[in-house]
Design an enzyme around this catalytic site. Structure first.
Site, PDB file in Angstrom:
ATOM      1  N   ASP A  13       0.876  -1.577   0.435  1.00 25.29           N
ATOM      2  CA  ASP A  13      -0.396  -0.168  -0.198  1.00 25.29           C
ATOM      3  C   ASP A  13       0.880   1.264  -0.187  1.00 25.29           C
ATOM      4  O   ASP A  13       0.253   2.259   0.603  1.00 25.29           O
ATOM      5  CB  ASP A  13      -1.263  -0.118   1.247  1.00 25.29           C
ATOM      6  CG  ASP A  13      -1.539  -1.169   0.985  1.00 25.29           C
ATOM      7  OD1 ASP A  13      -2.107  -1.662   0.196  1.00 25.29           O
ATOM      8  OD2 ASP A  13      -1.706  -1.504   2.341  1.00 25.29           O
ATOM      9  N   GLU A  14       1.787   0.854  -0.469  1.00 26.58           N
ATOM     10  CA  GLU A  14       3.440   2.159  -0.465  1.00 26.58           C
ATOM     11  C   GLU A  14       2.879   3.126  -1.673  1.00 26.58           C
ATOM     12  O   GLU A  14       3.250   4.376  -2.410  1.00 26.58           O
ATOM     13  CB  GLU A  14       4.754   2.049  -1.032  1.00 26.58           C
ATOM     14  CG  GLU A  14       4.852   1.135  -0.029  1.00 26.58           C
ATOM     15  CD  GLU A  14       4.671  -0.456  -0.389  1.00 26.58           C
ATOM     16  OE1 GLU A  14       3.989  -0.614  -1.266  1.00 26.58           O
ATOM     17  OE2 GLU A  14       5.012  -1.462   0.536  1.00 26.58           O
ATOM     18  N   LYS A  47       2.038   2.726  -5.347  1.00 25.97           N
ATOM     19  CA  LYS A  47       3.086   1.949  -6.221  1.00 25.97           C
ATOM     20  C   LYS A  47       2.048   2.428  -7.757  1.00 25.97           C
ATOM     21  O   LYS A  47       2.365   2.639  -8.571  1.00 25.97           O
ATOM     22  CB  LYS A  47       3.252   0.374  -6.639  1.00 25.97           C
ATOM     23  CG  LYS A  47       3.989   0.539  -4.906  1.00 25.97           C
ATOM     24  CD  LYS A  47       4.239  -1.166  -5.482  1.00 25.97           C
ATOM     25  CE  LYS A  47       2.893  -2.315  -4.677  1.00 25.97           C
ATOM     26  NZ  LYS A  47       2.486  -2.562  -3.250  1.00 25.97           N
ATOM     27  N   GLY A  72      -4.119  -4.714  -4.475  1.00 16.74           N
ATOM     28  CA  GLY A  72      -5.293  -3.068  -4.114  1.00 16.74           C
ATOM     29  C   GLY A  72      -4.426  -2.352  -4.612  1.00 16.74           C
ATOM     30  O   GLY A  72      -3.847  -1.429  -4.317  1.00 16.74           O
ATOM     31  N   HIS A  73      -4.690  -1.422  -5.970  1.00 14.74           N
ATOM     32  CA  HIS A  73      -4.428  -0.002  -6.857  1.00 14.74           C
ATOM     33  C   HIS A  73      -5.190   0.375  -6.983  1.00 14.74           C
ATOM     34  O   HIS A  73      -5.834   0.101  -7.800  1.00 14.74           O
ATOM     35  CB  HIS A  73      -3.030   0.006  -7.893  1.00 14.74           C
ATOM     36  CG  HIS A  73      -2.559  -1.294  -7.778  1.00 14.74           C
ATOM     37  ND1 HIS A  73      -1.243  -1.738  -7.250  1.00 14.74           N
ATOM     38  CD2 HIS A  73      -3.142  -2.341  -8.849  1.00 14.74           C
ATOM     39  CE1 HIS A  73      -1.417  -2.597  -7.817  1.00 14.74           C
ATOM     40  NE2 HIS A  73      -2.538  -3.632  -8.801  1.00 14.74           N
ATOM     41  N   THR A  74      -5.618   1.623  -6.451  1.00 12.03           N
ATOM     42  CA  THR A  74      -5.957   2.934  -6.725  1.00 12.03           C
ATOM     43  C   THR A  74      -5.698   3.749  -7.839  1.00 12.03           C
ATOM     44  O   THR A  74      -4.144   4.515  -7.429  1.00 12.03           O
ATOM     45  CB  THR A  74      -6.864   3.621  -5.015  1.00 12.03           C
ATOM     46  OG1 THR A  74      -7.557   2.536  -4.542  1.00 12.03           O
ATOM     47  CG2 THR A  74      -8.185   5.035  -5.593  1.00 12.03           C
ATOM     48  N   THR A  84      -6.199 -11.263   3.515  1.00 14.87           N
ATOM     49  CA  THR A  84      -7.126 -10.764   2.120  1.00 14.87           C
ATOM     50  C   THR A  84      -8.232 -12.105   2.144  1.00 14.87           C
ATOM     51  O   THR A  84      -9.245 -11.827   1.919  1.00 14.87           O
ATOM     52  CB  THR A  84      -6.806 -10.914   1.328  1.00 14.87           C
ATOM     53  OG1 THR A  84      -5.790 -11.384   0.713  1.00 14.87           O
ATOM     54  CG2 THR A  84      -5.840  -9.010   1.435  1.00 14.87           C
ATOM     55  N   GLN A  99       2.439  -5.122  -3.446  1.00 11.27           N
ATOM     56  CA  GLN A  99       2.231  -5.920  -1.870  1.00 11.27           C
ATOM     57  C   GLN A  99       3.294  -5.103  -1.713  1.00 11.27           C
ATOM     58  O   GLN A  99       4.080  -4.389  -2.512  1.00 11.27           O
ATOM     59  CB  GLN A  99       2.071  -7.256  -1.353  1.00 11.27           C
ATOM     60  CG  GLN A  99       1.381  -7.232  -1.197  1.00 11.27           C
ATOM     61  CD  GLN A  99       0.979  -8.760  -2.600  1.00 11.27           C
ATOM     62  OE1 GLN A  99       0.891  -9.663  -2.998  1.00 11.27           O
ATOM     63  NE2 GLN A  99      -0.302  -8.491  -2.913  1.00 11.27           N
ATOM     64  N   THR A 132       2.786 -12.120   2.829  1.00 14.24           N
ATOM     65  CA  THR A 132       2.462 -12.791   2.049  1.00 14.24           C
ATOM     66  C   THR A 132       3.178 -14.390   1.046  1.00 14.24           C
ATOM     67  O   THR A 132       4.066 -14.450   2.026  1.00 14.24           O
ATOM     68  CB  THR A 132       1.345 -11.216   0.828  1.00 14.24           C
ATOM     69  OG1 THR A 132       0.756 -11.950  -0.480  1.00 14.24           O
ATOM     70  CG2 THR A 132       3.077 -11.425  -0.190  1.00 14.24           C
ATOM     71  N   THR A 188      -7.685  -1.786  -0.066  1.00 14.61           N
ATOM     72  CA  THR A 188      -8.809  -0.974  -1.497  1.00 14.61           C
ATOM     73  C   THR A 188      -9.552  -1.893  -1.386  1.00 14.61           C
ATOM     74  O   THR A 188     -10.059  -2.674  -1.811  1.00 14.61           O
ATOM     75  CB  THR A 188      -7.470  -1.388  -2.677  1.00 14.61           C
ATOM     76  OG1 THR A 188      -6.857  -0.446  -1.654  1.00 14.61           O
ATOM     77  CG2 THR A 188      -8.410  -0.746  -3.580  1.00 14.61           C
ATOM     78  N   VAL A 189      -8.869  -3.503  -0.552  1.00 19.12           N
ATOM     79  CA  VAL A 189      -9.284  -4.900  -1.205  1.00 19.12           C
ATOM     80  C   VAL A 189     -10.388  -5.462  -0.114  1.00 19.12           C
ATOM     81  O   VAL A 189     -11.496  -5.808  -0.279  1.00 19.12           O
ATOM     82  CB  VAL A 189      -8.491  -5.568  -1.217  1.00 19.12           C
ATOM     83  CG1 VAL A 189      -8.502  -7.725  -1.593  1.00 19.12           C
ATOM     84  CG2 VAL A 189      -7.344  -5.730  -2.827  1.00 19.12           C
ATOM     85  N   ASP A 230       2.611  14.747   2.024  1.00 14.03           N
ATOM     86  CA  ASP A 230       0.700  16.050   2.247  1.00 14.03           C
ATOM     87  C   ASP A 230       0.104  15.224   3.640  1.00 14.03           C
ATOM     88  O   ASP A 230      -0.047  15.807   4.324  1.00 14.03           O
ATOM     89  CB  ASP A 230       0.078  15.850   1.392  1.00 14.03           C
ATOM     90  CG  ASP A 230      -0.533  14.478   0.855  1.00 14.03           C
ATOM     91  OD1 ASP A 230       0.107  13.772   0.096  1.00 14.03           O
ATOM     92  OD2 ASP A 230      -1.468  14.469   0.875  1.00 14.03           O
ATOM     93  N   SER A 285       5.450  12.196  -3.818  1.00 15.99           N
ATOM     94  CA  SER A 285       4.552  12.844  -3.866  1.00 15.99           C
ATOM     95  C   SER A 285       2.963  13.575  -2.810  1.00 15.99           C
ATOM     96  O   SER A 285       3.652  13.770  -2.073  1.00 15.99           O
ATOM     97  CB  SER A 285       3.418  11.456  -4.521  1.00 15.99           C
ATOM     98  OG  SER A 285       2.134  11.352  -4.710  1.00 15.99           O
TER      99      SER A 285
HETATM  100  P1  IMP Z   1      -2.554 -12.962   1.699  1.00 19.01           P
HETATM  101  O1  IMP Z   1      -1.970 -12.801   0.380  1.00 19.01           O
HETATM  102  O2  IMP Z   1      -4.156 -12.494   1.139  1.00 19.01           O
HETATM  103  O3  IMP Z   1      -2.264 -14.117   1.960  1.00 19.01           O
HETATM  104  O4  IMP Z   1      -2.619 -12.511   3.004  1.00 19.01           O
HETATM  105  C1  IMP Z   1      -0.913 -11.977   3.480  1.00 19.01           C
HETATM  106  C2  IMP Z   1      -0.223 -10.337   4.266  1.00 19.01           C
HETATM  107  O5  IMP Z   1      -0.367  -9.941   4.007  1.00 19.01           O
HETATM  108  C3  IMP Z   1      -1.841 -10.443   5.464  1.00 19.01           C
HETATM  109  O6  IMP Z   1      -1.090  -9.435   6.383  1.00 19.01           O
HETATM  110  C4  IMP Z   1      -2.687  -8.857   4.493  1.00 19.01           C
HETATM  111  O7  IMP Z   1      -3.092  -7.775   4.888  1.00 19.01           O
HETATM  112  C5  IMP Z   1      -1.121  -8.864   3.577  1.00 19.01           C
HETATM  113  N1  IMP Z   1      -1.427  -8.419   1.703  1.00 19.01           N
HETATM  114  C6  IMP Z   1      -1.482  -8.673   0.931  1.00 19.01           C
HETATM  115  N2  IMP Z   1      -2.497  -8.097  -0.203  1.00 19.01           N
HETATM  116  C7  IMP Z   1      -2.009  -6.969   0.059  1.00 19.01           C
HETATM  117  C8  IMP Z   1      -1.753  -5.641  -0.308  1.00 19.01           C
HETATM  118  O8  IMP Z   1      -1.789  -5.184  -1.581  1.00 19.01           O
HETATM  119  N3  IMP Z   1      -1.856  -4.484   0.234  1.00 19.01           N
HETATM  120  C9  IMP Z   1      -1.067  -4.492   1.207  1.00 19.01           C
HETATM  121  N4  IMP Z   1      -0.928  -5.909   2.375  1.00 19.01           N
HETATM  122  C10 IMP Z   1      -1.477  -6.877   1.962  1.00 19.01           C
END
Ligand code: IMP
Length: 427
Positions: A13-14, A16, A40-42, A130, A227, A242, A302-303, A336, A416
């Site tokens: 969630d940086e 990207k 998830g990307h917005t 997730t 991620q 993940t 986002t997800v 910001d 940014s």
């Molecule tokens: P999984 O990828 O659903 O197995 O989740 C494993 C870990 O990765 C959990 O802590 C999720 O919240 C985290 N995670 C998975 N996808 C994202 C992402 O896109 N952004 C931030 N954390 C993520």
């Protein structure tokens, strides 16, 4: 020729998506190489906001080919829904601008059930996934015997037999873990997935071979990480990670493009830290400052919509992420959000059992007891969303970015200061 990688250096969630979108103009191909619809990307494009999960960000731009590489785990239903949500809004998605690797692995309904059941059984130690069946699909990939790849969907006879065998096994194990579960039906799953296969067929290719041709033709290629480095299954805060190589380490294995083909490595960092799900987070703020950052930064997943845990910038963790990913430059995002705070903290070292260190611990129990040692930086009270060059930033904001650069030992090339494209300072 530009072959560029954009990778997150923290726990995801940086922002990207904004940098990828920014660079897409100068790249003909955008490739995702790991993860699935956990990401998830917005992205703001043409004044509209798009929330993408499985699709590479490049899909929004005419003339760009978006590639879903072999390293992903793909839920076909989620992919088709996402494709439809774009075509409904007038974005072209067809077999020429979206390619799906025949080597990518397929998520089935039992992966999602397993994800939930395994998490429930971990109780307080749940990873906080997730719930999309990502880890359980990768588990089958590594285990091989119960794995189905996209290419297998086009071999119906063997797929039917395989699914019978897999579903019988899954029903057996799932029933043992949770007797209240209804058994899954292999024939119904087979029929459903044949429909998905038909709808996706025009997109399915050997993306590795396709990418090698694109390289030979000297096309500009952009690799879009999902991620972040600290969620990498090998290099992250295991087991609270993940299941894929979400650092730059995943590019080669997840696309077939050798690492040496990449000539620009950009690490994306948020000006503070967030994390979703479980796991240690030394600089986490459990107070009103954490809540302030969450509110101002809209820090909700986002997800899954989960509130993100928020904390100070952790230079020990992020510098480690930068080293593992081997980045040459960084983009500092969401600066910001930090305006209006009296004083800011950046973690420059940890104290672990009485010892000061700038090394990021490899064991989760060491990270759990790490106490952050902060460098204090005076805040700035101005709104900076209108800044367009470095000199527009107040001294406090410049000093803040300089401290990140000093501690990470990597130059910043983007700052940014808002979600729009123009709200970007190029250095
Ligand atoms: P999984 O990828 O659903 O197995 O989740 C494993 C870990 O990765 C959990 O802590 C999720 O919240 C985290 N995670 C998975 N996808 C994202 C992402 O896109 N952004 C931030 N954390 C993520």
């Amino acid at each position: 020729m530009s072959v560029t990688s954009v990778v997150g250096l923290q726990w995801g969630d940086e922002a990207k998506g904004k940098i990828v979108d920014f660079l897409t103009d100068s790249h003909a191909v955008v490739v995702r190489y790991q993860g699935g619809n956990n990401a998830g990307h917005t992205v703001k494009f043409d004044g509209q906001t798009y929330k993408l999960s499985l699709l590479p960000t490049g899909i929004l731009r005419p003339g760009v080919t978006a590639v879903i590489g072999n390293g992903l785990v793909v839920n076909p239903e989620a992919l088709l829904n996402e494709m439809k949500s774009l075509t409904d809004r007038g974005i072209r998605v067809d077999g020429r601008n979206l390619l799906l690797s025949d080597r990518a692995h397929v998520i089935f309904p039992y992966h999602i059930v397993e994800d939930r059941v395994f998490e429930q059984r971990r109780g307080d130690h749940a990873i906080g996934t997730t719930g999309r069946g990502i880890g359980t699909c990768y588990r089958d990939k590594a285990g091989r015997t119960h794995a189905v790849r996209v290419g297998d969907l086009y071999h119906p006879e063997s797929l039917r037999d395989k699914l019978k065998d897999i579903v019988a096994f899954k029903n057996l194990t799932l029933k043992a873990l949770d007797p209240s579960l209804e058994p899954l039906n292999a024939d119904a799953i087979y029929a459903q997935y044949q429909t998905y296969a038909q709808k996706l067929e025009s997109h399915v290719v050997d993306t590795t071979a396709w990418l090698h041709k694109a390289l030979k033709q000297k096309q500009n290629i952009l690799f879009e990480g999902a991620q972040g480095g600290l969620l990498d299954v090998d290099h992250g805060t295991f087991p609270y990670v993940t299941s894929s190589n979400s650092s730059a380490a995943g590019i080669h294995s997840g696309s077939g493009v050798p690492q040496r083909a990449i000539n620009r490595m950009i690490g994306v960092v948020k000006a503070y830290t967030t994390r979703v799900g479980g796991g240690p987070f030394p600089t986490e703020l459990h107070n009103e400052i954490g809540q302030h950052i969450r509110d101002v930064g809209h820090e909700y997943g986002t997800v899954t919509g989960r509130p993100r845990r928020c904390g100070w910038f952790d230079a020990v963790a992020t510098a480690y992420g930068a080293r593992v990913c081997g980045v040459d430059e960084i983009a500092v995002m969401l600066l910001d959000v930090l305006a209006q705070l009296d004083e800011l903290n950046i973690c420059e070292a940890y104290e672990i059992r009485g010892e000061r260190t700038t090394d990021f611990p490899s064991h989760v129990e060491d990270l759990e007891v790490a106490k952050p040692i902060f460098r204090k930086i005076p805040g700035w009270k101005q709104d900076i969303t209108g800044a367009r060059k470095l000199s527009d930033l107040p001294a406090g904001a410049r000093r803040y970015v300089d401290t990140i650069v000093e501690l990470l030992e990597v130059p910043a090339k983007f700052i940014s200061i808002g979600p729009d494209r123009e709200q970007t300072i190029l250095l």
